[in-house]
Enzyme design. Structure first.
Site, PDB file in Angstrom:
ATOM      1  N   ALA A 129       3.464  -3.955   0.930  1.00  0.00           N
ATOM      2  CA  ALA A 129       2.224  -3.785   1.692  1.00  0.00           C
ATOM      3  C   ALA A 129       1.602  -5.108   2.144  1.00  0.00           C
ATOM      4  O   ALA A 129       0.958  -5.171   3.186  1.00  0.00           O
ATOM      5  CB  ALA A 129       1.223  -2.996   0.855  1.00  0.00           C
ATOM      6  N   THR A 134      -0.811  -6.591   5.666  1.00  0.00           N
ATOM      7  CA  THR A 134      -2.269  -6.775   5.582  1.00  0.00           C
ATOM      8  C   THR A 134      -2.776  -7.662   6.731  1.00  0.00           C
ATOM      9  O   THR A 134      -3.898  -7.478   7.202  1.00  0.00           O
ATOM     10  CB  THR A 134      -2.714  -7.382   4.232  1.00  0.00           C
ATOM     11  OG1 THR A 134      -1.986  -8.580   4.017  1.00  0.00           O
ATOM     12  CG2 THR A 134      -2.478  -6.438   3.081  1.00  0.00           C
ATOM     13  N   HIS A 177      10.265   3.989   1.235  1.00  0.00           N
ATOM     14  CA  HIS A 177       9.177   4.937   0.943  1.00  0.00           C
ATOM     15  C   HIS A 177       8.854   5.820   2.145  1.00  0.00           C
ATOM     16  O   HIS A 177       7.765   6.384   2.228  1.00  0.00           O
ATOM     17  CB  HIS A 177       7.930   4.191   0.471  1.00  0.00           C
ATOM     18  CG  HIS A 177       8.098   3.563  -0.902  1.00  0.00           C
ATOM     19  ND1 HIS A 177       7.207   2.673  -1.438  1.00  0.00           N
ATOM     20  CD2 HIS A 177       9.058   3.731  -1.834  1.00  0.00           C
ATOM     21  CE1 HIS A 177       7.614   2.299  -2.652  1.00  0.00           C
ATOM     22  NE2 HIS A 177       8.748   2.927  -2.905  1.00  0.00           N
TER      23      HIS A 177
HETATM   24  P1  NAD Z   1       0.743  -3.605  -3.566  1.00  0.00           P
HETATM   25  O1  NAD Z   1      -0.590  -3.277  -2.980  1.00  0.00           O
HETATM   26  O2  NAD Z   1       1.022  -3.190  -4.947  1.00  0.00           O
HETATM   27  O3  NAD Z   1       0.950  -5.190  -3.536  1.00  0.00           O
HETATM   28  C1  NAD Z   1       0.746  -5.952  -2.395  1.00  0.00           C
HETATM   29  C2  NAD Z   1       0.986  -7.414  -2.761  1.00  0.00           C
HETATM   30  O4  NAD Z   1       0.898  -8.154  -1.559  1.00  0.00           O
HETATM   31  C3  NAD Z   1      -0.051  -7.972  -3.724  1.00  0.00           C
HETATM   32  O5  NAD Z   1       0.616  -8.691  -4.746  1.00  0.00           O
HETATM   33  C4  NAD Z   1      -0.904  -8.912  -2.865  1.00  0.00           C
HETATM   34  O6  NAD Z   1      -1.336 -10.061  -3.571  1.00  0.00           O
HETATM   35  C5  NAD Z   1       0.087  -9.296  -1.788  1.00  0.00           C
HETATM   36  N1  NAD Z   1      -0.505  -9.611  -0.501  1.00  0.00           N
HETATM   37  C6  NAD Z   1      -1.582  -9.030   0.103  1.00  0.00           C
HETATM   38  N2  NAD Z   1      -1.753  -9.557   1.332  1.00  0.00           N
HETATM   39  C7  NAD Z   1      -0.771 -10.477   1.505  1.00  0.00           C
HETATM   40  C8  NAD Z   1      -0.412 -11.352   2.572  1.00  0.00           C
HETATM   41  N3  NAD Z   1      -1.117 -11.420   3.718  1.00  0.00           N
HETATM   42  N4  NAD Z   1       0.687 -12.124   2.420  1.00  0.00           N
HETATM   43  C9  NAD Z   1       1.406 -12.120   1.264  1.00  0.00           C
HETATM   44  N5  NAD Z   1       1.093 -11.334   0.231  1.00  0.00           N
HETATM   45  C10 NAD Z   1       0.036 -10.509   0.346  1.00  0.00           C
HETATM   46  O7  NAD Z   1       1.834  -3.089  -2.528  1.00  0.00           O
HETATM   47  P2  NAD Z   1       3.367  -2.799  -2.795  1.00  0.00           P
HETATM   48  O8  NAD Z   1       3.945  -3.708  -3.801  1.00  0.00           O
HETATM   49  O9  NAD Z   1       4.018  -2.679  -1.463  1.00  0.00           O
HETATM   50  O10 NAD Z   1       3.211  -1.363  -3.467  1.00  0.00           O
HETATM   51  C11 NAD Z   1       3.930  -0.413  -3.097  1.00  0.00           C
HETATM   52  C12 NAD Z   1       3.215   0.785  -2.458  1.00  0.00           C
HETATM   53  O11 NAD Z   1       2.254   0.513  -1.438  1.00  0.00           O
HETATM   54  C13 NAD Z   1       4.273   1.515  -1.758  1.00  0.00           C
HETATM   55  O12 NAD Z   1       4.320   2.824  -2.209  1.00  0.00           O
HETATM   56  C14 NAD Z   1       3.948   1.472  -0.272  1.00  0.00           C
HETATM   57  O13 NAD Z   1       4.510   2.584   0.325  1.00  0.00           O
HETATM   58  C15 NAD Z   1       2.492   1.425  -0.306  1.00  0.00           C
HETATM   59  N6  NAD Z   1       1.707   0.917   0.824  1.00  0.00           N
HETATM   60  C16 NAD Z   1       2.243   0.727   2.074  1.00  0.00           C
HETATM   61  C17 NAD Z   1       1.454   0.239   3.102  1.00  0.00           C
HETATM   62  C18 NAD Z   1       2.039   0.047   4.486  1.00  0.00           C
HETATM   63  O14 NAD Z   1       2.934   0.768   4.886  1.00  0.00           O
HETATM   64  N7  NAD Z   1       1.563  -0.954   5.222  1.00  0.00           N
HETATM   65  C19 NAD Z   1       0.109  -0.070   2.858  1.00  0.00           C
HETATM   66  C20 NAD Z   1      -0.410   0.165   1.565  1.00  0.00           C
HETATM   67  C21 NAD Z   1       0.417   0.641   0.558  1.00  0.00           C
END
Ligand code: NAD
Ligand code: ZN
Length: 247
Positions: A31, A35, A126
């Protein structure tokens, strides 16, 4: 963008050299990769939707027992996508694939941004949030119907996005192909994931080559990687690209 220290520069140079030398490179994203496109991740601390922990709504429990809440959550996430697009980091990864520097991307993201940015070999571990199906009869449904809170047009059942919920298995083919790719990789670059979600958090360990981690928070996992770069995904990829092209 933050100022580069000598150490940052050395690390960027090192990763650029690994990318140049590797014959097979796999990128694994989470994710945090999205962001910078305006899509919130799940585990960063900033307040979330209705003060509800998103991991509890993205679950089979919510689908079964709290369908209205489940549906509102996914409608909100689908609507967020309308105003967001892939950023330059997604584009750099797509460009690296074209230049033969990256062979495939395995992602936990359901937003489809890697493909939108031009990446071809993408494994969606996912699923994808842009299509829906009926939970009851499995027929494909229309995304607009789901957003309008309509039920399945075939059986009247509950529509749901084609994502993998907590409590469900990952798509077999995508997971297998990812495991195969990582097993033969000289280099795996893990970007923007807290590595807390099983089984994806086990995948980097399959790599016999080098492992690099790019994340805002690297404190917990850095010891499991050959190199950990603390920073934003997009900015860091841009900096690596500068090091790649400087010779
Ligand atoms: P998570 O939220 O657990 O972790 C995100 C990580 O990214 C954190 O450690 C954070 O510090 C880091 N982070 C945040 N912004 C960042 C940036 N700009 N650059 C670098 N690092 C950054 O997410 P995850 O590990 O992907 O957890 C998995 C779950 O989240 C999955 O099930 C996924 O499907 C879902 N998810 C997906 C989306 C999407 O499709 N964009 C969004 C939210 C959650
Ligand atoms: Zn149905």
């Amino acid at each position: 963008m933050k100022d580069m220290s000598m150490e940052d520069n050395r690390n960027l140079d090192l990763l650029a050299s690994w990318i140049r030398e590797s014959k097979y490179t796999v990128v694994l994203t989470g994710a945090g990769m999205s962001t910078e496109s305006g899509i919130p991740d799940f585990r960063s601390k900033d307040g979330w939707w209705k003060n509800i922990d998103p991991t509890t709504v993205a679950s089979t429990y919510a689908l079964e027992k709290q369908y209205d809440l489940f549906r509102d959550f996914y409608i909100m996430r689908i609507n967020t996508l309308k105003y967001c697009k892939p950023h330059f980091g997604h584009k750099i990864l797509a460009d690296w694939e074209k230049r033969g520097l990256v062979h495939c991307i395995a992602t936990q993201n359901v937003d489809g941004f890697h493909q939108e940015a031009g990446s071809k070999n993408v494994y969606e571990l996912h699923g994808n949030i842009r299509t829906v199906r009926c939970e009851d009869c499995s027929d494909d449904g229309k995304l607009e119907d789901f957003i309008m809170k309509k039920n399945c047009s075939s059986c009247g059942g509950r529509l749901r996005p084609n994502v993998v919920l907590f409590g469900e298995s990952l798509p077999y083919d995508d997971l297998n192909s990812t495991m195969e790719a990582i097993r033969k990789a000289d280099l795996v670059i893990v970007i923007g994931t807290s590595l807390q979600v099983y089984p994806v958090n086990q995948l980097p360990d399959l790599c016999k080559g080098k492992k690099a981690y790019i994340n805002l928070d690297i404190d917990f996992h850095s010891k499991y990687f050959d190199l950990a770069l603390k920073g934003k995904a997009g900015d860091t990829l841009l900096n690596i690209e500068k090091h790649l092209t400087k010779y």
